[in-house]
Design an enzyme around this catalytic site. Structure first.
Site, PDB file in Angstrom:
ATOM      1  N   GLU A  42     -28.161   0.016   1.867  1.00 33.67           N
ATOM      2  CA  GLU A  42     -28.533   0.283   3.257  1.00 33.67           C
ATOM      3  C   GLU A  42     -27.374   0.966   3.963  1.00 33.67           C
ATOM      4  O   GLU A  42     -26.205   0.741   3.602  1.00 33.67           O
ATOM      5  CB  GLU A  42     -28.856  -1.036   3.971  1.00 33.67           C
ATOM      6  CG  GLU A  42     -30.089  -1.728   3.434  1.00 33.67           C
ATOM      7  CD  GLU A  42     -30.313  -3.062   4.109  1.00 33.67           C
ATOM      8  OE1 GLU A  42     -31.025  -3.114   5.101  1.00 33.67           O
ATOM      9  OE2 GLU A  42     -29.731  -4.056   3.637  1.00 33.67           O
TER      10      GLU A  42
ATOM     11  N   HIS B 175     -35.709 -10.344  -3.320  1.00 33.71           N
ATOM     12  CA  HIS B 175     -36.194  -9.006  -3.644  1.00 33.71           C
ATOM     13  C   HIS B 175     -35.705  -8.506  -5.013  1.00 33.71           C
ATOM     14  O   HIS B 175     -36.480  -8.038  -5.837  1.00 33.71           O
ATOM     15  CB  HIS B 175     -35.745  -7.987  -2.593  1.00 33.71           C
ATOM     16  CG  HIS B 175     -36.099  -8.371  -1.200  1.00 33.71           C
ATOM     17  ND1 HIS B 175     -37.340  -8.838  -0.860  1.00 33.71           N
ATOM     18  CD2 HIS B 175     -35.383  -8.356  -0.054  1.00 33.71           C
ATOM     19  CE1 HIS B 175     -37.370  -9.096   0.451  1.00 33.71           C
ATOM     20  NE2 HIS B 175     -36.194  -8.811   0.943  1.00 33.71           N
TER      21      HIS B 175
END
Ligand code: NAP
Length: 482
Positions: free
Chosen positions: A215, A239
């Site tokens: 990110e 995830h």
């Protein structure tokens, strides 16, 4: 290729925390898109709740502005007005005893009932208990539980036990929105609907696997929450673990929720404990804006990691000898989520000039969901046999529409799966617990060692030590790029 829309049965969907960030950015816009796509039955009702006192009209106005903010040009005002007519609102404090009758009065008998818990995890138990005690739910109702599901094995177990008091496992939908991505499901199609990959999908032919979730944003805005969590809790335990499972699992006997989840669970249970030398933790330094992790977290003594890289081993017949490298972090060079399966190099090169490079299957989750397979070909033109690596492209966005706008968002797909009663893309309680059982000792070792994470520059690929994690094995990370 145009996606086929199959309408779902009539339903009432109750959203707790409907004035919150997730509901406004994802859930309501996603429902609007499914409505426009023609998936809603005419009677479908969406009931929003939170403590905020407002009537149906004010709620509809707020929902409309949330949908416009999320979808911009993509909103058709006439369709939006039709969608808003499906919305109702009830104000209630989930810790209080009032308001439940009003909610019960809006639930129609004889249709599917789903309850989305889009509130802080500390409230999940309160909602489950009051729904059941007020007779709003029954054995057919479905509940959707947001992440995080616990912060360690003990808290995840406690939450599972609380929910199990009121709901059966087949009624509980634990969301991991990564599983709702087109590519993730396509991964199962590519693996199990083709003969091409599966015979090579093992340690004999796969050199290693990389899973990267990078990110560009920092933790500003939710620094306090993040500082109690960190990258391993926030990204790896859920995830990335799910992605690893889909790559590593054995073929299920059927594409059926429990068959798929049984196979994923076996992978998690086969994970070896990670040695300290196989983990790198990082924390971003201040960038040009003058804000580093410690400022964003408002905790100058924080030892929480905003980056983590791990070398993971799956100890079973298929994967022994093939490492899985996982890396995730904030404020990195680009925003990207991808899985790279690197096959072994050919055992012998018949070409003099340049040896063939290893084939790679690159599975991109964001941005631009899709897959490509890097293969070696002869460089076109005269000049002898020169080899070049080119990607065979399978880009789903293009396949689904001229500009990719038909691609459903993960939340849209998952909510419709709840209504359909399909749990395949939701985590089962034992999976979540097994994942915590594997991450808990890693976190406990960090906490006992009181070790500070390695600093890294914003806009970089993370700490140098993360690069060395692969260099040590004569491998390198795929460059982080969008
Ligand atoms: P949020 O913006 O803080 O919203 C919380 C919602 O809960 C608000 O609607 C709030 O409304 C309501 N609420 C708070 N206390 C309540 C109470 N006692 N009774 C009834 N309603 C109450 O949180 P969020 O970001 O939307 O996150 C919701 C859940 O999704 C969390 O579990 C979060 O971890 C998860 N999640 C969020 C994201 C995201 O992108 N935001 C991503 C992944 C997971 P009132 O104050 O009006 O009551």
């Amino acid at each position: 290729m145009v996606s086929r829309i199959i309408p779902v049965e009539d339903f009432d969907l109750v959203i707790f925390g409907v004035t919150g960030d997730l509901a406004r950015r994802k859930i309501l816009p996603g429902l609007y898109r499914r409505f426009v796509a023609g998936q809603f039955p005419p009677g479908a009702a969406i009931v929003g709740t939170s403590r905020t006192a407002q009537d149906d009209g004010a709620f509809r106005q707020d929902a409309a502005s949330a949908i416009r903010d999320a979808l911009g040009q993509g909103v058709d005002e006439a369709r939006l007005a039709e969608f808003l007519a499906h919305l109702r609102y009830v104000a209630l404090d989930v810790r209080g005893e009032t308001g439940w009758d009003a909610l019960a009065a809006l639930i129609r008998p004889g249709v599917i009932h789903a309850f989305y818990f889009s509130v802080a995890p500390g409230l999940f138990g309160d909602i489950a208990e009051r729904l059941a005690k007020n007779g709003i739910t029954d054995g057919q109702s479905r509940i959707v539980v947001e992440k995080p599901f616990g912060r360690d094995l003990a808290s995840a177990r406690a939450l599972n036990r609380t929910l199990a008091r009121y709901f059966g496992e087949s009624q509980i939908y634990r969301i991991d929105h990564y599983l709702g991505k087109e590519t993730v499901q396509n991964l199962m199609a590519v693996r199990f609907a083709n003969m091409l990959f599966e015979p090579l999908w093992n340690a004999q032919y796969v050199d290693h696997v990389q899973i990267t979730v990078a990110e560009t944003v920092g933790v500003g805005g939710r620094g306090e929450y993040y500082d109690h969590s960190g990258a391993i809790r926030d990204m790896v335990q859920n995830h990335m673990m799910q992605l690893l499972c889909l790559i590593a699992m054995e073929p299920p006997y059927h594409f059926d929720p429990d068959a798929v989840r049984d196979e994923k669970l076996k992978v998690i249970r086969a994970l070896e404990p990670v040695a300290p030398r196989d983990i790198v933790r990082g924390q971003y330094l201040a960038g040009p804006d003058g804000h580093g992790y410690l400022d964003d977290a408002e905790n100058p003594a924080s030892r929480t990691e905003s980056f983590v890289a791990l070398k993971v081993r799956v100890a079973n017949w298929r994967w022994t000898g093939t490492p899985f490298y996982l890396r995730t972090g904030k404020r990195l060079r680009a925003r990207t989520s991808e899985i790279v399966v690197t096959f072994k190099e050919p055992p012998h090169s018949i070409f003099d000039e340049a040896a063939p490079r290893a084939n790679q299957l690159v599975i991109k989750l964001q941005p631009n969901e899709g897959m490509h397979l890097n293969v070696m070909i002869k460089e076109p033109g005269p000049g002898g046999m020169r080899l070049a690596q080119v990607p065979l492209d399978m880009s789903f966005a293009e396949a689904l529409g001229p500009d990719g706008t038909d691609m459903p968002d993960a939340y849209e797909r998952l909510i419709m799966d709840v209504i359909r009663g399909n749990q395949t893309l939701f985590m089962r309680g034992d999976e979540v617990e097994a994942a915590w059982a594997w991450t808990d000792p890693i976190i406990a070792a960090w906490e006992a060692g009181q070790i500070r994470p390695e600093p890294y520059d914003p806009g970089s690929s993370g700490p140098e030590e993360a690069l060395r994690l692969l260099h040590r094995d004569n491998r390198r990370w795929r460059e982080i790029r969008a």
